[in-house]
Enzyme design. Structure first.
Site, mmCIF file in Angstrom:
data_model
loop_
_atom_site.group_PDB
_atom_site.id
_atom_site.type_symbol
_atom_site.label_atom_id
_atom_site.label_comp_id
_atom_site.label_asym_id
_atom_site.label_seq_id
_atom_site.Cartn_x
_atom_site.Cartn_y
_atom_site.Cartn_z
ATOM 1 C CB CYS A 1 1.893 -0.944 12.719
ATOM 2 S SG CYS A 1 2.483 -2.576 12.277
ATOM 3 C CG ASN B 1 -2.133 -0.905 1.029
ATOM 4 O OD1 ASN B 1 -2.494 -1.243 -0.091
ATOM 5 N ND2 ASN B 1 -2.737 -1.319 2.116
#
Length: 462
Positions: free
Chosen positions: A359, A239
């Protein structure tokens, strides 16, 4: 084993509204009605929790023959109920194969929601700012369409466009078929939390990318101008790579590395669907890439999003099987790898700007890694002061750590994330207009949906 099959049948009937719970239980003619009734009641009570755990663990993708309602009953008994205790039949070894991952996902869900007991998860959905309230962010892929055309398409489908959000309160108030334009990223649409767009024709055609806002920040802050050479060091699932290509307008070069062949194959499919043509994929460990290789002599921008514990993102797999947070040993191993990767990236001779992101919410993988890499660079790089209005900053682990960014459901209505932007000290502060914009992006006027419509958006299947 019969109890699980019976409970799954009853649960399927209840959730499809074919009858009352008690009526369906008694209609099943199961000899131990109380046992069956209790199992179905508790499974239904934890339904949302079980759905999240099963989805994040990829159980149904891995076990094609396992039906959703049966999986829910089995996972309830494994994680929250009696733990099989001598029953389970042929399903027991199947669930035991996935036991570590399922337990990790449950533990991670509790850590993510800030609770310690299973029962507390039942109430967390009603808390403002919890992960269940993170909106659906949708990045418009500017390689194939534009925000104005995407907005017009949704309006024709009956969605109500509310304009550009003025802040988090506007986003929190989203309901039904309303959507907004993000106040920071000009190509990011915001929908209510439970909006499912996986079957939407614009998504299927690669015109939309379902990507959390925090995940969009690394490419935006790297801000490579068209024509640049960029390295995406740990690229899959892709992405961020597709976002880089959109910023480059497919002009220039992206060298994308990942050592997982399956993830790289999936990434190739994603990039093809998104219309990316400037990316060169390599099945290679980034640490084995030589900074002195002439192929990378023009690389001035690097995006490094290395493997991490995933402790900030509910949708990512947490590999630690016994606890909600990674063990100290695993954190040390991850941080050591991340520090090696970051220090390696800073050795590329033409590098001007690097974005390091994870993350993870753990300081060991974030501020500590950045601090160590900066010390090793001997003053060649510094932290760039980016997005001063961003509300969630880095932990005060070292002087200047406040230049780093953090994100969380509670403070930014996004997944948990960490971002640091490193720039070479010798580079003048006015290196380019694009990089200056990254320090505090000025939103462009909100699309009004009245501009020209591109053929691509009007016919998303092409």
């Amino acid at each position: 084993m019969a109890v699980y099959s019976a409970a799954a049948a009853v649960l399927a009937g209840v959730e499809s509204r074919q009858g009352s719970l008690k009526g369906l239980v008694y209609a099943s003619n199961f000899k131990n009605v109380k046992q069956l009734y209790a199992l179905v009641c508790e499974t239904q009570r934890y339904s949302a929790v079980l759905d999240a755990v099963i989805a994040n663990a990829g159980l149904l993708r891995a076990e094609k023959k396992l039906r959703p309602h049966l999986a829910k009953v089995l996972v309830y008994d494994l994680l929250l109920g009696r733990g099989f205790r001598g029953r389970g039949g042929r399903w027991k070894p199947l669930l035991e194969r996935h036991q570590a991952r399922l337990k990790a996902e449950l533990a991670r869900l509790k850590v993510r929601q800030g609770v310690s007991r299973n029962e507390d998860l039942l109430e967390v959905g009603s808390k403002r700012g919890s992960a269940s309230q993170v909106p659906r962010f949708v990045r418009v892929n500017t390689l194939k369409t534009c925000a104005e055309d995407a907005i017009d398409y949704f309006k024709r489908q009956g969605f109500s466009y509310q304009g550009r959000a003025s802040g988090l309160d506007d986003i929190r108030a989203l309901k039904g078929k309303c959507f907004l334009l993000d106040p920071l990223l000009p190509e990011l649409l915001v929908f209510p939390a439970q909006t499912d767009l996986h079957d939407h024709p614009l998504y299927q055609a690669g015109h939309l990318i379902l990507q959390d806002k925090a995940s969009c920040l690394p490419a935006m802050l790297l801000a490579p101008p068209p024509g640049s050479h960029v390295i995406d060091a740990c690229a899959a699932p892709g992405n961020k790579t597709s976002h880089l290509a959109a910023l480059l307008k497919n002009q220039g070069k992206i060298f994308a590395f990942d050592q997982d062949a399956k993830r790289l194959a999936s990434m190739a499919t994603l990039l093809a669907r998104a219309g990316v043509s400037c990316c060169e994929l390599a099945e290679q460990d980034f640490l084995t890439v030589s900074p002195s290789d002439q192929r990378y002599c023009q690389v001035q921008y690097i995006l490094l999003d290395p493997s991490c514990s995933g402790s900030g993102m509910p949708s990512r797999q947490l590999e630690e099987p016994k606890a909600g947070m990674p063990s100290p040993e695993r954190l040390r191993a991850l941080a050591a790898f991340q520090q090696r990767a970051l220090s390696h990236a800073l050795r590329f001779p033409a590098l001007r700007r690097l974005v390091y992101s994870t993350c993870s919410v753990c300081q060991e993988e974030n501020e500590d890694v950045v601090c160590a890499a900066l010390q090793q660079s001997l003053g060649a790089f510094r932290l760039a002061a980016v997005l001063p209005s961003w509300p969630h900053r880095g932990l005060g682990a070292f002087p200047g750590a406040e230049h780093c960014l953090r994100a969380s459901p509670e403070t930014t209505l996004t997944g948990g994330f960490f971002i640091a932007v490193l720039e070479r000290v010798e580079v003048p502060s006015s290196v380019s207009q694009a990089e200056a914009a990254a320090s505090e992006l000025t939103p462009s006027p909100a699309p009004k949906g009245k501009k020209r419509r591109r053929k691509a958006a009007a016919t998303p299947g092409t």
